[in-house]
Write a protein that holds these residues in place. Structure first.
Motif, PDB file in Angstrom:
ATOM      1  N   HIS A  45       0.824  -1.220   0.000  1.00  0.00           N
ATOM      2  CA  HIS A  45       0.000   0.000   0.000  1.00  0.00           C
ATOM      3  C   HIS A  45       0.852   1.261   0.000  1.00  0.00           C
ATOM      4  O   HIS A  45       0.431   2.303  -0.497  1.00  0.00           O
ATOM      5  N   LYS A  46       2.055   1.195   0.561  1.00  0.00           N
ATOM      6  CA  LYS A  46       2.929   2.369   0.650  1.00  0.00           C
ATOM      7  C   LYS A  46       3.629   2.711  -0.663  1.00  0.00           C
ATOM      8  O   LYS A  46       4.201   3.787  -0.788  1.00  0.00           O
ATOM      9  N   LEU A  47       3.624   1.801  -1.628  1.00  0.00           N
ATOM     10  CA  LEU A  47       4.279   2.067  -2.913  1.00  0.00           C
ATOM     11  C   LEU A  47       3.499   3.123  -3.697  1.00  0.00           C
ATOM     12  O   LEU A  47       2.266   3.068  -3.753  1.00  0.00           O
ATOM     13  N   ASP A  48       4.217   4.051  -4.316  1.00  0.00           N
ATOM     14  CA  ASP A  48       3.572   5.066  -5.141  1.00  0.00           C
ATOM     15  C   ASP A  48       2.858   4.424  -6.312  1.00  0.00           C
ATOM     16  O   ASP A  48       3.443   3.601  -7.022  1.00  0.00           O
ATOM     17  N   GLY A  49       1.603   4.786  -6.484  1.00  0.00           N
ATOM     18  CA  GLY A  49       0.835   4.281  -7.614  1.00  0.00           C
ATOM     19  C   GLY A  49      -0.129   3.172  -7.277  1.00  0.00           C
ATOM     20  O   GLY A  49      -0.925   2.762  -8.121  1.00  0.00           O
ATOM     21  N   VAL A  50      -0.107   2.673  -6.042  1.00  0.00           N
ATOM     22  CA  VAL A  50      -0.995   1.579  -5.653  1.00  0.00           C
ATOM     23  C   VAL A  50      -2.331   2.159  -5.188  1.00  0.00           C
ATOM     24  O   VAL A  50      -2.379   2.997  -4.292  1.00  0.00           O
ATOM     25  N   ALA A  51      -3.415   1.703  -5.821  1.00  0.00           N
ATOM     26  CA  ALA A  51      -4.759   2.117  -5.416  1.00  0.00           C
ATOM     27  C   ALA A  51      -5.309   1.178  -4.349  1.00  0.00           C
ATOM     28  O   ALA A  51      -5.918   1.614  -3.379  1.00  0.00           O
ATOM     29  N   LYS A  52      -5.072  -0.121  -4.545  1.00  0.00           N
ATOM     30  CA  LYS A  52      -5.612  -1.116  -3.631  1.00  0.00           C
ATOM     31  C   LYS A  52      -4.734  -2.356  -3.680  1.00  0.00           C
ATOM     32  O   LYS A  52      -4.254  -2.742  -4.741  1.00  0.00           O
ATOM     33  N   ALA A  53      -4.524  -2.955  -2.532  1.00  0.00           N
ATOM     34  CA  ALA A  53      -3.757  -4.201  -2.456  1.00  0.00           C
ATOM     35  C   ALA A  53      -4.468  -5.158  -1.507  1.00  0.00           C
ATOM     36  O   ALA A  53      -4.926  -4.760  -0.440  1.00  0.00           O
ATOM     37  N   ASN A  54      -4.558  -6.409  -1.925  1.00  0.00           N
ATOM     38  CA  ASN A  54      -5.153  -7.458  -1.104  1.00  0.00           C
ATOM     39  C   ASN A  54      -4.216  -8.655  -1.107  1.00  0.00           C
ATOM     40  O   ASN A  54      -3.677  -9.022  -2.151  1.00  0.00           O
ATOM     41  N   VAL A  55      -4.062  -9.271   0.069  1.00  0.00           N
ATOM     42  CA  VAL A  55      -3.252 -10.478   0.165  1.00  0.00           C
ATOM     43  C   VAL A  55      -4.152 -11.613   0.624  1.00  0.00           C
ATOM     44  O   VAL A  55      -4.881 -11.488   1.606  1.00  0.00           O
ATOM     45  N   SER A  56      -4.106 -12.723  -0.105  1.00  0.00           N
ATOM     46  CA  SER A  56      -4.822 -13.925   0.280  1.00  0.00           C
ATOM     47  C   SER A  56      -3.798 -14.924   0.806  1.00  0.00           C
ATOM     48  O   SER A  56      -2.978 -15.446   0.051  1.00  0.00           O
ATOM     49  N   LEU A  57      -3.853 -15.157   2.098  1.00  0.00           N
ATOM     50  CA  LEU A  57      -2.943 -16.109   2.728  1.00  0.00           C
ATOM     51  C   LEU A  57      -3.195 -17.523   2.207  1.00  0.00           C
ATOM     52  O   LEU A  57      -2.265 -18.264   1.911  1.00  0.00           O
ATOM     53  N   ASN A  58      -4.471 -17.891   2.069  1.00  0.00           N
ATOM     54  CA  ASN A  58      -4.823 -19.239   1.604  1.00  0.00           C
ATOM     55  C   ASN A  58      -4.340 -19.514   0.185  1.00  0.00           C
ATOM     56  O   ASN A  58      -3.904 -20.617  -0.120  1.00  0.00           O
ATOM     57  N   LYS A  59      -4.426 -18.522  -0.683  1.00  0.00           N
ATOM     58  CA  LYS A  59      -4.022 -18.697  -2.084  1.00  0.00           C
ATOM     59  C   LYS A  59      -2.553 -18.348  -2.310  1.00  0.00           C
ATOM     60  O   LYS A  59      -2.006 -18.650  -3.369  1.00  0.00           O
ATOM     61  N   GLY A  60      -1.938 -17.677  -1.335  1.00  0.00           N
ATOM     62  CA  GLY A  60      -0.563 -17.220  -1.533  1.00  0.00           C
ATOM     63  C   GLY A  60      -0.486 -16.207  -2.658  1.00  0.00           C
ATOM     64  O   GLY A  60       0.414 -16.243  -3.489  1.00  0.00           O
ATOM     65  N   LEU A  61      -1.448 -15.284  -2.669  1.00  0.00           N
ATOM     66  CA  LEU A  61      -1.587 -14.355  -3.785  1.00  0.00           C
ATOM     67  C   LEU A  61      -1.684 -12.912  -3.300  1.00  0.00           C
ATOM     68  O   LEU A  61      -2.431 -12.609  -2.372  1.00  0.00           O
TER      69      LEU A  61
END
Length: 162
Positions: free
Chosen positions: A47-63
Motif C-alpha cells: 500500500h505504501k508504494l507510489d501508484g498503488v490504489a488497492k492491495a489485497n493479500v490472500s494467505l490461503n491462495k498465496g496471492l
C-alpha cells in the motif's frame, strides 16, 4: 535540407514512447506466507508504494493482488523487490498493462510500461498478424510472467485501448 530532416527525425525517434504506458493490475504469487500477521504486513508495505490504489493479500491462495492508479510508474521489479524485502519469495505473476505496442531492434513485440521498464511479449503464432497490425497503437495486454522479472510476458489477451 536533408540534414535538417534527418535531425528532426532523430529527435522525434529519441522522444520517450511511454505516454500512458503503465501497469494496471498485478496478481503476484507469493511463496513463504504462513501466518495472517505476515500477510497483513506485506499488504501494508505494498500500500505504501507510489501508484498503488488497492492491495489485497490472500494467505490461503498465496496471492498478492494489486490495483494501480492511473498514470502510475510502478514496475513489476519494484513490486517484487517489496515482496522480497518483506521476507517472501515472489513467484509467477499475472499482469494487465497498457501502452503503445512497438517492435524492438530484433523484431520482437514490446510494450513500454514505464521509462525504466518494458515488457517483451511472447505470443503464439496465431497472434502474430493481429499484433503486427497494432504496432504504434495503444493496447491493453494481459498475460503471465515467470519468476524472473526479465522474462517474457506470455500474452493471454489483448485489446485496443480506445
Amino acid at each position: 535540407m536533408k540534414k535538417l530532416i534527418l535531425l528532426l527525425l532523430t529527435l522525434i525517434l529519441s522522444l520517450p514512447i511511454t505516454a500512458n504506458a503503465q501497469l494496471l493490475k498485478v496478481e503476484q504469487t507469493v511463496f513463504g506466507m504462513d501466518c495472517a500477521p505476515c500477510a497483513y504486513g506485506l499488504e501494508k508495505r505494498i500500500h505504501k508504494l507510489d501508484g498503488v490504489a488497492k492491495a489485497n493479500v490472500s494467505l490461503n491462495k498465496g496471492l498478492l493482488e494489486i490495483f494501480l492508479l492511473e498514470n502510475n510508474s510502478l514496475t513489476l521489479s519494484v513490486i517484487r523487490d517489496a515482496v522480497k524485502d518483506s521476507g517472501f519469495e515472489p513467484q509467477s505473476a499475472e499482469i494487465t498493462a497498457k501502452g503503445v505496442l512497438r517492435k524492438d531492434n530484433e523484431g520482437r513485440f514490446v510494450l513500454n510500461v514505464s521509462e525504466q521498464s518494458q515488457l517483451l511479449l511472447h505470443h503464439d503464432s496465431s497472434l502474430f498478424n493481429k499484433l503486427n497490425e497494432m504496432i504504434g497503437k495503444s493496447i491493453v495486454v494481459s498475460g503471465e510472467i515467470g519468476e524472473d522479472s526479465n522474462s517474457k510476458l506470455n500474452v493471454l489477451t489483448y485489446t485496443l485501448n480506445e
